[in-house]
Design an enzyme around this catalytic site. Structure first.
Site, PDB file in Angstrom:
ATOM      1  N   CYS A   2       0.825  -1.205   0.000  1.00 14.18           N
ATOM      2  CA  CYS A   2       0.000   0.000   0.000  1.00 14.18           C
ATOM      3  C   CYS A   2       0.862   1.260   0.000  1.00 14.18           C
ATOM      4  O   CYS A   2       1.968   1.276   0.521  1.00 14.18           O
ATOM      5  CB  CYS A   2      -0.870   0.040   1.249  1.00 14.18           C
ATOM      6  SG  CYS A   2      -1.867  -1.419   1.440  1.00 14.18           S
ATOM      7  N   ARG A  27       5.193   0.431  -5.898  1.00 16.86           N
ATOM      8  CA  ARG A  27       5.101  -0.418  -4.702  1.00 16.86           C
ATOM      9  C   ARG A  27       4.213  -1.636  -4.939  1.00 16.86           C
ATOM     10  O   ARG A  27       4.223  -2.566  -4.134  1.00 16.86           O
ATOM     11  CB  ARG A  27       4.555   0.403  -3.531  1.00 16.86           C
ATOM     12  CG  ARG A  27       5.481   1.529  -3.132  1.00 16.86           C
ATOM     13  CD  ARG A  27       4.794   2.520  -2.254  1.00 16.86           C
ATOM     14  NE  ARG A  27       4.542   2.046  -0.906  1.00 16.86           N
ATOM     15  CZ  ARG A  27       5.393   2.147   0.099  1.00 16.86           C
ATOM     16  NH1 ARG A  27       6.556   2.695  -0.094  1.00 16.86           N
ATOM     17  NH2 ARG A  27       5.080   1.705   1.294  1.00 16.86           N
ATOM     18  N   TRP A  74      -2.788  -2.864  -1.628  1.00 17.82           N
ATOM     19  CA  TRP A  74      -2.345  -4.204  -2.009  1.00 17.82           C
ATOM     20  C   TRP A  74      -2.997  -5.151  -1.008  1.00 17.82           C
ATOM     21  O   TRP A  74      -2.678  -5.127   0.172  1.00 17.82           O
ATOM     22  CB  TRP A  74      -0.816  -4.280  -1.932  1.00 17.82           C
ATOM     23  CG  TRP A  74      -0.244  -5.550  -2.442  1.00 17.82           C
ATOM     24  CD1 TRP A  74      -0.131  -5.943  -3.745  1.00 17.82           C
ATOM     25  CD2 TRP A  74       0.340  -6.609  -1.672  1.00 17.82           C
ATOM     26  NE1 TRP A  74       0.475  -7.169  -3.815  1.00 17.82           N
ATOM     27  CE2 TRP A  74       0.781  -7.607  -2.566  1.00 17.82           C
ATOM     28  CE3 TRP A  74       0.533  -6.818  -0.304  1.00 17.82           C
ATOM     29  CZ2 TRP A  74       1.393  -8.774  -2.154  1.00 17.82           C
ATOM     30  CZ3 TRP A  74       1.139  -7.990   0.109  1.00 17.82           C
ATOM     31  CH2 TRP A  74       1.570  -8.953  -0.818  1.00 17.82           C
ATOM     32  N   ASN A  98      -1.701   1.997   5.677  1.00  9.70           N
ATOM     33  CA  ASN A  98      -0.741   1.010   5.195  1.00  9.70           C
ATOM     34  C   ASN A  98      -0.268   0.221   6.417  1.00  9.70           C
ATOM     35  O   ASN A  98       0.122   0.819   7.413  1.00  9.70           O
ATOM     36  CB  ASN A  98       0.431   1.733   4.510  1.00  9.70           C
ATOM     37  CG  ASN A  98       1.562   0.794   4.133  1.00  9.70           C
ATOM     38  OD1 ASN A  98       1.375  -0.424   4.057  1.00  9.70           O
ATOM     39  ND2 ASN A  98       2.732   1.351   3.903  1.00  9.70           N
ATOM     40  N   GLY A  99      -0.311  -1.100   6.339  1.00 12.59           N
ATOM     41  CA  GLY A  99       0.114  -1.924   7.478  1.00 12.59           C
ATOM     42  C   GLY A  99      -0.943  -2.971   7.774  1.00 12.59           C
ATOM     43  O   GLY A  99      -1.851  -3.199   6.962  1.00 12.59           O
ATOM     44  N   GLU A 479      19.611 -15.897  -8.586  1.00 17.23           N
ATOM     45  CA  GLU A 479      19.102 -14.557  -8.830  1.00 17.23           C
ATOM     46  C   GLU A 479      18.633 -14.406 -10.289  1.00 17.23           C
ATOM     47  O   GLU A 479      17.581 -13.838 -10.553  1.00 17.23           O
ATOM     48  CB  GLU A 479      20.188 -13.529  -8.472  1.00 17.23           C
ATOM     49  CG  GLU A 479      19.875 -12.097  -8.826  1.00 17.23           C
ATOM     50  CD  GLU A 479      18.605 -11.552  -8.191  1.00 17.23           C
ATOM     51  OE1 GLU A 479      18.043 -12.194  -7.277  1.00 17.23           O
ATOM     52  OE2 GLU A 479      18.150 -10.490  -8.636  1.00 17.23           O
ATOM     53  N   LYS A 483      14.827 -13.501 -11.488  1.00 14.57           N
ATOM     54  CA  LYS A 483      14.505 -12.371 -12.367  1.00 14.57           C
ATOM     55  C   LYS A 483      13.595 -12.841 -13.493  1.00 14.57           C
ATOM     56  O   LYS A 483      12.588 -12.206 -13.791  1.00 14.57           O
ATOM     57  CB  LYS A 483      15.765 -11.753 -12.983  1.00 14.57           C
ATOM     58  CG  LYS A 483      16.621 -10.897 -12.093  1.00 14.57           C
ATOM     59  CD  LYS A 483      16.061  -9.530 -11.765  1.00 14.57           C
ATOM     60  CE  LYS A 483      15.268  -9.556 -10.507  1.00 14.57           C
ATOM     61  NZ  LYS A 483      15.913  -9.443  -9.230  1.00 14.57           N
ATOM     62  N   GLU A 486       9.974 -13.850 -12.199  1.00 16.52           N
ATOM     63  CA  GLU A 486       9.098 -12.819 -11.636  1.00 16.52           C
ATOM     64  C   GLU A 486       8.592 -11.819 -12.669  1.00 16.52           C
ATOM     65  O   GLU A 486       7.516 -11.268 -12.520  1.00 16.52           O
ATOM     66  CB  GLU A 486       9.755 -12.096 -10.454  1.00 16.52           C
ATOM     67  CG  GLU A 486      10.907 -11.212 -10.801  1.00 16.52           C
ATOM     68  CD  GLU A 486      11.517 -10.526  -9.586  1.00 16.52           C
ATOM     69  OE1 GLU A 486      10.800 -10.260  -8.620  1.00 16.52           O
ATOM     70  OE2 GLU A 486      12.732 -10.262  -9.632  1.00 16.52           O
ATOM     71  N   HIS A 502      21.891 -35.263 -10.099  1.00 16.07           N
ATOM     72  CA  HIS A 502      21.186 -35.928  -8.993  1.00 16.07           C
ATOM     73  C   HIS A 502      19.666 -35.760  -9.115  1.00 16.07           C
ATOM     74  O   HIS A 502      18.949 -35.897  -8.139  1.00 16.07           O
ATOM     75  CB  HIS A 502      21.678 -35.377  -7.654  1.00 16.07           C
ATOM     76  CG  HIS A 502      23.130 -35.643  -7.428  1.00 16.07           C
ATOM     77  ND1 HIS A 502      23.610 -36.879  -7.059  1.00 16.07           N
ATOM     78  CD2 HIS A 502      24.215 -34.837  -7.573  1.00 16.07           C
ATOM     79  CE1 HIS A 502      24.929 -36.829  -6.968  1.00 16.07           C
ATOM     80  NE2 HIS A 502      25.329 -35.604  -7.278  1.00 16.07           N
ATOM     81  N   LYS A 601       6.684  -4.067  -4.311  1.00 17.31           N
ATOM     82  CA  LYS A 601       8.077  -3.636  -4.201  1.00 17.31           C
ATOM     83  C   LYS A 601       8.582  -3.757  -2.770  1.00 17.31           C
ATOM     84  O   LYS A 601       9.694  -4.193  -2.528  1.00 17.31           O
ATOM     85  CB  LYS A 601       8.208  -2.191  -4.690  1.00 17.31           C
ATOM     86  CG  LYS A 601       9.609  -1.622  -4.609  1.00 17.31           C
ATOM     87  CD  LYS A 601      10.514  -2.284  -5.628  1.00 17.31           C
ATOM     88  CE  LYS A 601      11.945  -1.830  -5.547  1.00 17.31           C
ATOM     89  NZ  LYS A 601      12.851  -2.759  -6.229  1.00 17.31           N
TER      90      LYS A 601
HETATM   91  C1  F6R Z   1      13.042  -9.507  -6.475  1.00 16.82           C
HETATM   92  C2  F6R Z   1      12.812  -8.569  -5.401  1.00 16.82           C
HETATM   93  C3  F6R Z   1      12.443  -9.100  -4.065  1.00 16.82           C
HETATM   94  C4  F6R Z   1      13.143  -8.299  -2.955  1.00 16.82           C
HETATM   95  C5  F6R Z   1      12.648  -8.751  -1.578  1.00 16.82           C
HETATM   96  C6  F6R Z   1      13.379  -8.045  -0.449  1.00 16.82           C
HETATM   97  O1  F6R Z   1      13.439  -8.859  -7.650  1.00 16.82           O
HETATM   98  O2  F6R Z   1      12.900  -7.390  -5.585  1.00 16.82           O
HETATM   99  O3  F6R Z   1      12.733 -10.452  -3.959  1.00 16.82           O
HETATM  100  O4  F6R Z   1      14.527  -8.466  -3.074  1.00 16.82           O
HETATM  101  O5  F6R Z   1      11.277  -8.514  -1.464  1.00 16.82           O
HETATM  102  O6  F6R Z   1      13.188  -6.681  -0.496  1.00 16.82           O
HETATM  103  P1  F6R Z   1      14.167  -5.684   0.259  1.00 16.82           P
HETATM  104  O7  F6R Z   1      15.504  -5.797  -0.383  1.00 16.82           O
HETATM  105  O8  F6R Z   1      13.543  -4.332   0.073  1.00 16.82           O
HETATM  106  O9  F6R Z   1      14.200  -6.118   1.692  1.00 16.82           O
END
Ligand code: F6R
Length: 606
Positions: A2, A27, A74, A98-99, A479, A483, A486, A502, A601
């Site tokens: 949010c 976000r 959200w 928000n929360g 990683e 990417k 997602e 394995h 985000k």
């Molecule tokens: C993936 C991504 C998420 C964040 C995760 C942690 O591309 O962005 O996996 O890395 O939600 O977020 P932070 O780094 O803000 O704690």
């Protein structure tokens, strides 16, 4: 997650709030709403969908007023829908939140028993009802808010207005909330980009702060009603820095910003001529007494920690245990005052990472955070903080935050190594020198982005990908696979290359491309054998190697050649082509790259 904004001033609030909400779209959200105060009456519009849909909805109405609050939601409690979208109203009181309110079930029951009727499935709706109940009992608006929030358990950033009174109230606990400081106007928001068009002077509200805004300006009190002072910070990000700057997506812009982001992260900290690292006056405990280092984070930041483990253990010879923040505290971790806990987070607001910090503090560990957002909870509440100066990261998929996190972990290792007398000055100079060359090497990769786009075009229609790598390249492929999945919604799985035989090798055929990350390092020869195994099963190999890795280049279907660097810094270089591969595939498939479905985000719920 949010986002909230609020405005009180002389201008029409609606357009200001809409523009500010759009800056919070990164976000992640599923519905949006706004409440505008006009001559003592409040009009609310809200709906499921994007901020632009809300704007269209409002175009049929004559919404006028110079005070208002707005929200992007959200969903956590109740499906995305108009009735669950914020703002929520009870009597005269209107709230955006928000929360998460943890005790909302019991509060709702109590308020229902008083005859109050609820119209949503949200936890938030108890807040306006609670405030309104105090107003009805004769308390003034500020006291009503204060008394109500004393009853809330959980996290909140709140924007609150009330009919008849031209006053806006903001309150914060465990969810971010800032005030933009401007003459004659008041603006509140969940994050900096929302206010940068108006001001770069910012106050970061702290937990239990209540800010009260009216025509004269604002004051801040605590939940007991005592006045509190908060510092004004100047933010150097321009509004343009928080925008797309000519790129199709924020993510692409942020990938291309990495040479600058890393340069900024190094600036003023690396002293190559002296073989020294300075880290923002960071005071560490006596390192001789540190028996173990924990690195804890979520998602991409967790992958940075896995890379940090290789960097720290191979150089400092201190054991490093890496954990996912949402798992850490549930296994009663063996952590104490002879341990150091390093928390890594772009936002500094990830709920699980904050909970891990609390666990570490409770057990007397020295807690160090590596964050990108100034004033965030992890930055404020840790015993020490080192910032990644990556600038605002708007695309939901983390890119420049990741490579600057590895940069900081490497600098931190050098900083500690110096204190522990591990390297000679010559060795330190050599490592710092290579670190300083990294931005140029990234630029070399970026100059070849077109080649990765061609590779993306060739493989975009496949439904599954396997990513493999060994040693420090293993977290890098984790990683890379994250990417791809997602942002393109293609299934991608990462495996340590040696583990392939394995189990996952059973999946290999001509429809299952295998991304192999294998710079010419100590793991190269072994990974070549894994490539042979894939080729023997008619698998397609996309090889990412460096200028010394010649052996398999002629044999595989696609190759991308990266510049060479030292082992510990390979993940920074290899992150770039893997990010670009995911980006171009997603872009070619036409997905919502910057706001992938179901993702937020900043994940501020556990
Ligand atoms: C993936 C991504 C998420 C964040 C995760 C942690 O591309 O962005 O996996 O890395 O939600 O977020 P932070 O780094 O803000 O704690």
């Amino acid at each position: 997650m949010c986002g909230i904004v609020g405005y009180l001033g002389r201008k029409e609030a609606f357009s200001i709030l809409i523009e500010a909400l759009k800056k919070l779209e990164y976000r992640g959200y599923d519905s949006a709403g706004v409440a505008i105060w006009n001559r003592g009456k409040i009009e609310i519009i809200r709906q499921k969908g994007k901020v632009d849909d809300l704007k269209k909805l409002a175009s049929n109405k004559d919404i006028k007023g110079t005070m208002g609050i707005a929200h992007t939601r959200w969903a956590t409690h109740g499906i995305p829908s108009e009735r669950n979208a914020h703002p929520h109203r009870a009597g005269e009181v209107v709230v955006v939140h928000n929360g998460i309110i943890e005790n909302y079930v019991e509060l709702k029951q109590r308020l229902r028993n008083e005859g109050r009727r609820f119209s949503s499935d949200t936890d938030t709706e108890v807040i306006p009802h609670l405030i309104n109940s105090y107003v009805e009992k004769g308390h003034n608006f500020v006291d009503a808010v204060r008394l109500a929030i004393c009853e809330l358990k959980g996290s909140y950033a709140l924007g609150i207005i009330k009919e008849k009174e031209r006053v806006m109230i903001a309150a914060k606990k465990e969810s971010p909330l800032i005030i933009g400081v401007v003459d004659g106007e008041s603006i509140i928001a969940s994050d900096i980009p929302a206010i940068l068009d108006i001001t770069n002077k910012v106050i970061f509200l702290e937990d239990n702060d209540i800010a009260i805004f009216n025509e004269e300006g604002f004051r801040i009190i605590d939940t007991m009603g005592n006045a509190v002072e908060r510092k004004i910070h100047t933010i150097n990000w321009t509004s343009a820095m928080a925008q797309k700057g000519g790129y199709k997506h924020f993510m692409l812009k942020e990938i291309f910003e990495q040479p600058v982001a890393i340069t900024n992260t190094l600036t003023g900290r690396v002293k190559e001529d002296k073989g020294e690292i300075e880290l923002d006056n960071l005071k560490l405990p006596n390192l001789e007494k540190i028996k173990k280092i924990w690195m804890v984070a979520c998602g991409t930041s967790y992958h940075a920690c896995l890379i940090g483990k290789y960097i720290f253990e191979s150089n400092l010879r201190i054991p490093v245990e890496v954990d996912i923040a949402s798992e850490f505290r549930y296994r009663d971790p063996i952590i104490g005052k002879d341990n150091m806990l390093i928390l890594v987070s772009q936002s500094g607001e990830t709920a699980d990472t904050i909970a891990a910090m609390k666990e570490g503090k409770k057990r007397d560990s020295f807690v160090l955070s590596i964050c990108n957002v100034l004033g965030s909870t992890l930055a404020r509440d840790a015993d020490g903080v080192v910032f990644t100066h990556a600038g605002p990261e708007i695309g939901v998929a983390s890119t420049k935050a990741f490579t600057t996190q590895i940069t900081v972990l490497f600098m931190l290792m050098l900083f500690m190594a110096k204190k522990m007398g591990i390297f000679t000055t010559g060795q330190l100079k050599e490592k710092i020198g290579e670190l300083r060359r990294i931005p140029h090497k990234i630029q070399e990769v970026l100059n070849n982005a077109k080649h990765i786009e061609e590779i993306a075009r060739k493989y975009m229609t496949y439904k599954d990908f396997l990513y493999i790598g060994r040693g420090i390249n293993y977290p890098s492929v984790m990683e890379g696979a994250l990417k791809l999945k997602e942002i393109s919604y293609i299934h991608a799985e990462a495996y340590a290359a040696g583990e392939m035989k394995h189990g996952p090798i059973a999946l290999i055929d001509e429809n299952f491309p295998v991304v192999v990350l294998s710079p010419y390092d100590i793991t190269y020869q072994k990974t070549c054998s894994n490539i042979e195994e894939v080729l023997a099963r008619r698998g397609k190999v996309l090889l990412f190697t460096d200028t010394s890795g010649h052996e398999m280049v002629e044999r595989v279907e696609s190759v991308f050649v990266m510049p060479k660097t030292i082992y510990e810094l390979e993940p920074i270089i290899s992150a770039i082509p893997l990010q670009l591969l995911a980006y171009y595939i997603a872009n070619l498939l036409g997905t919502d790259v910057d706001q992938p479905r179901n993702l937020a985000k900043s994940v501020t719920v556990e």
